[in-house]
Design a protein around this motif. Structure first.
Motif, short mmCIF file in Angstrom:
data_model
loop_
_atom_site.label_atom_id
_atom_site.label_comp_id
_atom_site.label_asym_id
_atom_site.label_seq_id
_atom_site.Cartn_x
_atom_site.Cartn_y
_atom_site.Cartn_z
N GLU A 1 0.83 -1.20 0.00
CA GLU A 1 0.00 0.00 0.00
C GLU A 1 0.87 1.26 0.00
OE1 GLU A 1 -2.80 -0.10 3.16
OE2 GLU A 1 -3.60 -2.06 2.62
N TYR A 2 0.25 2.37 -0.40
CA TYR A 2 0.97 3.64 -0.50
C TYR A 2 1.65 4.01 0.82
CZ TYR A 2 1.72 8.68 -0.90
OH TYR A 2 2.29 9.94 -0.90
N LYS A 3 0.97 3.78 1.93
CA LYS A 3 1.52 4.16 3.24
C LYS A 3 2.81 3.40 3.54
CE LYS A 3 -1.29 0.79 5.79
NZ LYS A 3 -2.27 0.58 6.88
N ASP A 4 2.95 2.18 3.01
CA ASP A 4 4.18 1.41 3.23
C ASP A 4 5.36 2.07 2.54
OD1 ASP A 4 2.85 -0.52 4.71
OD2 ASP A 4 2.42 -1.76 2.96
N PHE A 5 5.14 2.60 1.33
CA PHE A 5 6.21 3.27 0.62
C PHE A 5 6.62 4.56 1.32
CE2 PHE A 5 4.32 0.57 -2.60
CZ PHE A 5 5.42 0.06 -3.25
N VAL A 6 5.64 5.29 1.80
CA VAL A 6 5.94 6.52 2.56
C VAL A 6 6.77 6.18 3.79
CG1 VAL A 6 4.95 8.41 3.90
CG2 VAL A 6 3.87 7.72 1.74
N LYS A 7 6.39 5.13 4.47
CA LYS A 7 7.06 4.75 5.72
C LYS A 7 8.52 4.36 5.47
CE LYS A 7 4.53 2.52 8.55
NZ LYS A 7 3.72 1.46 9.21
N VAL A 8 8.77 3.56 4.43
CA VAL A 8 10.13 3.08 4.19
C VAL A 8 11.04 4.22 3.74
CG1 VAL A 8 9.90 2.38 1.76
CG2 VAL A 8 11.46 1.15 3.27
N PHE A 9 10.53 5.17 2.94
CA PHE A 9 11.37 6.29 2.52
C PHE A 9 11.63 7.26 3.66
CE2 PHE A 9 10.19 5.00 -1.87
CZ PHE A 9 11.47 4.91 -2.38
N ASP B 1 11.87 6.33 6.74
CA ASP B 1 12.85 5.63 7.57
C ASP B 1 14.24 5.79 6.96
OD1 ASP B 1 13.52 3.61 9.75
OD2 ASP B 1 14.20 2.53 7.97
N ARG B 2 14.34 5.67 5.64
CA ARG B 2 15.63 5.84 4.96
C ARG B 2 16.17 7.25 5.20
NH1 ARG B 2 16.19 4.88 -1.49
NH2 ARG B 2 15.37 2.85 -0.79
N LEU B 3 15.32 8.26 5.02
CA LEU B 3 15.76 9.64 5.18
C LEU B 3 16.21 9.91 6.61
CD1 LEU B 3 16.13 12.48 4.07
CD2 LEU B 3 13.70 12.90 4.52
N GLU B 4 15.48 9.37 7.57
CA GLU B 4 15.83 9.60 8.96
C GLU B 4 17.16 8.94 9.32
OE1 GLU B 4 16.04 10.80 12.74
OE2 GLU B 4 14.63 11.52 11.21
N GLU C 1 16.89 18.19 -7.66
CA GLU C 1 15.76 18.47 -6.78
C GLU C 1 15.82 17.52 -5.58
OE1 GLU C 1 11.40 19.63 -7.97
OE2 GLU C 1 11.50 17.43 -7.77
N LEU C 2 15.89 18.10 -4.38
CA LEU C 2 15.90 17.31 -3.16
C LEU C 2 14.53 17.36 -2.50
CD1 LEU C 2 19.30 18.14 -1.38
CD2 LEU C 2 18.75 16.32 -2.99
N GLU C 3 14.20 16.25 -1.85
CA GLU C 3 12.90 16.15 -1.18
C GLU C 3 13.10 15.68 0.26
OE1 GLU C 3 8.61 13.77 -1.65
OE2 GLU C 3 10.31 13.29 -2.97
N ASP C 4 12.40 16.34 1.19
CA ASP C 4 12.36 15.85 2.56
C ASP C 4 10.91 15.71 2.99
OD1 ASP C 4 11.43 18.40 3.19
OD2 ASP C 4 13.33 19.05 4.13
N ALA C 5 10.66 15.56 4.26
CA ALA C 5 9.29 15.30 4.73
C ALA C 5 8.37 16.50 4.55
CB ALA C 5 9.32 14.88 6.19
N PRO D 1 8.48 -2.49 -0.01
CA PRO D 1 8.41 -1.60 1.17
C PRO D 1 8.15 -2.40 2.44
CG PRO D 1 6.34 -1.53 -0.02
CD PRO D 1 7.26 -2.40 -0.84
N GLU D 2 8.91 -2.10 3.47
CA GLU D 2 8.72 -2.71 4.78
C GLU D 2 8.59 -1.60 5.82
OE1 GLU D 2 8.31 -5.84 5.25
OE2 GLU D 2 9.01 -6.74 3.38
N GLU D 3 8.42 -1.96 7.06
CA GLU D 3 8.30 -0.95 8.10
C GLU D 3 9.60 -0.18 8.28
OE1 GLU D 3 6.85 -2.48 11.76
OE2 GLU D 3 4.78 -2.59 11.04
N LYS D 4 10.71 -0.81 7.97
CA LYS D 4 12.01 -0.15 7.99
C LYS D 4 12.74 -0.48 6.72
CE LYS D 4 15.48 -2.13 10.04
NZ LYS D 4 16.46 -2.68 11.01
N ASP D 5 13.75 0.33 6.42
CA ASP D 5 14.53 0.08 5.21
C ASP D 5 15.68 -0.85 5.57
OD1 ASP D 5 15.95 0.10 2.88
OD2 ASP D 5 15.90 2.27 2.61
N TYR D 6 15.52 -2.13 5.22
CA TYR D 6 16.54 -3.13 5.52
C TYR D 6 17.76 -3.02 4.60
CZ TYR D 6 13.25 -5.67 8.52
OH TYR D 6 12.39 -6.04 9.53
N LEU D 7 17.70 -2.11 3.62
CA LEU D 7 18.77 -2.03 2.63
C LEU D 7 19.79 -0.93 2.94
CD1 LEU D 7 16.53 -2.48 -0.55
CD2 LEU D 7 17.66 -4.24 0.81
N THR D 8 19.56 -0.16 4.00
CA THR D 8 20.54 0.85 4.37
C THR D 8 21.76 0.18 5.02
OG1 THR D 8 19.51 1.18 6.53
CG2 THR D 8 18.78 2.61 4.75
#
Length: 529
Positions: free
Chosen positions: A147-155, A157-160, A207-211, A455-462
């Motif tokens: 779902e869309y919310k999963d993608f938002v969550k993982v990105f 998490d990556r940014l943080e 172009e940079l994007e944050d929250a 997408p997962e709850e956290k970004d396991y690829l960092t």
């Protein structure tokens, strides 16, 4: 028996001409009377056995328990483990890794050398000193629904997580805050790369994007940072600092920063001389699987030259798989995926039984294609039982006696090599493409390209913690080097060139086994083709 009991047991067995399964040694060491159990287990083993197996020890322990329960003090001969059904099955299909039968054959008809006798064989390994720790294994932890919310969550998490490595280096502001600052202000931002394009004048607009939103940054073509723009991938995390334009609608870049590996990184090393073999892309089931090279590798592991090799790390693609690329079925020796794993398991039995084995899946394995890839399901784990390997997710961090190894199969290397200039990333030097992933602190930064990401709850690829070794495969090319003291190794493959590889101009490096000294992080390459 003292703590060094297992080592003494292995030594005692070796002196009598026996090897032993690890679990058998553990059972003896934990018995009430280890010496008596060892003698009883040897009596329970068939006369022609060269390996003390777990079932032999269990037979001795059951016989001892039976005598205790009945109160019998009269010694009696323990029943031969060779008479039960499990032992019969073992004698019909002996483990070639432990040399039950000096003339036993490999899956392709080769002869397996006796590993316990004759000059040049490896000595016993003190398995009590082998220490393996696993981190970042997401097997069984998948929560993504797509779902869309999963993608938002993982990105987010990556940014943080990656942004935290950059915020201390620049006086960053949110995108919306920068847009409201007066012209000429010195500004900085940490964000995900949302877009990269060139202007009519040959400059670069990033172009940079944050929250909070997005903000454009202009990199002038004659500035030193222009070359770094060529390395950018969408969705990676970077920091930029610069000066706002007259209308505050854009910032002129004066500095660009990646999460990167600190140049001061000092890798950990083992406190004894011990080695690990790093391989990948075995591709059992393919007509191009290199049987002879694999047999040469496993034979070598039984020799004195390999006596310090105590770990085997396999970075994915154990089998060829089914339906991976067009007309693949025409290049298969084994068409059923489960039969492929059965055969791979037989080949794995040729490896010495005292090696610790860790493996991750790849894009040819029977797991989901989207990364992170969980380890095998229970059915496959049931098939892959040789030497009880640890099968963890792709990617995972494996620590061997204090030395951390980031294992990642490497599908994103195709994308890095395709996107970056040839002098910065190529198939001929795959380790240099790996350097960019270390620099970005992410094994697969770009979403929506050739690399499928889940997408997962956290970004396991960092890459949160700096590894001592970065091990990949996938591209079937051999290469290694150091980036800021991190040893990067792409370990080649065990498959000769397929028709598909010919069509895409891939000339593989086949039949190589990089061997790493964990006490020095030096690398030697053994060639078996």
């Amino acid at each position: 028996m003292p703590l060094e009991g297992p080592a003494r047991i292995v030594s005692e067995l070796t002196s009598r001409g026996y090897n032993a399964e690890r679990e058998a040694v553990t059972l003896i060491a934990s018995a009430e009377h280890p010496s008596k159990t060892l003698e009883a287990a040897l009596e329970a083993a068939p006369e022609d056995a060269l390996v003390l197996r777990t079932e032999h020890v269990r037979t001795a322990l059951e016989h001892e328990k039976s005598r205790t329960d009945t109160g019998s003090e009269t010694p009696s001969e323990p029943p031969s483990a060779g008479t039960d059904s499990s032992s019969t099955a073992a004698s019909q299909d002996p483990s070639v890794s432990t040399g039950d039968d000096p003339t036993s054959s490999t899956p392709d008809g080769g002869v397996v050398a006796d590993e316990t006798k004759g000059a040049g064989t490896r000595g016993p390994i003190d398995t009590t000193r082998q220490v393996v720790e696993i981190a970042n294994d997401m097997t069984g932890e998948s929560t993504g629904t797509g779902e869309y919310k999963d993608f938002v969550k993982v990105f987010r998490d990556r940014l943080e997580r990656l942004g935290s490595k950059l915020r201390g280096r620049v006086n960053h502001r949110p995108a919306t805050s920068i847009a409201s600052m007066p012209s000429g202000s010195e500004v900085a931002m940490v964000g995900l790369v949302n877009d990269v394009r060139s202007t009519a004048s040959g400059h670069w607009l990033v172009e940079l994007e944050d929250a909070t939103g997005t903000f454009p940054w202009l990199v002038m073509k004659d500035r030193e940072y222009a070359e770094l723009v060529e390395e950018l991938l969408c969705d990676e995390v970077i920091a930029m600092e610069g000066t706002l334009s007259d209308d505050s609608g854009i910032a002129f870049v004066d500095g660009m920063y990646f999460p990167d590996i600190p140049r001061t990184h000092k890798p950990s090393t083992a406190d004894r001389h011990v080695q690990a073999a790093l391989i990948s892309d075995v591709h059992v089931g393919s007509q191009e699987f290199m049987h002879d090279a694999w047999n040469g590798f496993t034979d070598w592991l039984h020799t004195e030259d390999a006596q310090h090799v105590e770990y085997l790390l396999i970075a994915g693609d154990m089998v060829e798989g089914v339906g991976i690329y067009p007309n693949q079925d025409e290049e298969l020796d084994v068409v059923d995926i489960y039969d492929q794993y059965e055969l791979f398991n037989e080949y794995l039995k040729q490896v010495p039984g005292d090696l610790e084995i860790v493996m991750i899946p790849g894009n040819h394995d029977a797991v989901r294609l989207a990364e992170p890839q969980p380890g095998f399901d229970e059915r496959l784990r049931g098939i892959m039982d040789a030497h009880d390997p640890q099968i963890v997710s792709n990617p995972s961090v494996v620590t061997l006696e204090g030395v951390s190894v980031l294992m990642y199969h490497g599908v994103s290397l195709d994308e890095v090599i395709a996107e970056l200039p040839a002098e910065k990333a190529s198939y001929d030097e795959p380790h240099k493409a790996m350097y960019h992933l270390l620099k970005k602190r992410h094994v697969a930064p770009q979403f929506g390209g050739h690399t499928r990401l889940a997408p997962e709850e956290k970004d396991y690829l960092t890459i949160d913690e700096v590894p001592d070794i970065f091990h990949t495969g996938h591209v079937h090319k051999l290469g290694f080097g150091k980036y800021h003291n991190v040893l990067a190794i792409n370990s080649g493959c065990w498959q000769s060139q397929t028709d598909f590889q010919k069509s895409v101009n891939i000339n593989p490096d086949s039949g190589y086994a990089p061997i790493v000294d964990l006490d020095t992080l030096d690398v030697t390459v053994q060639k078996f083709s």
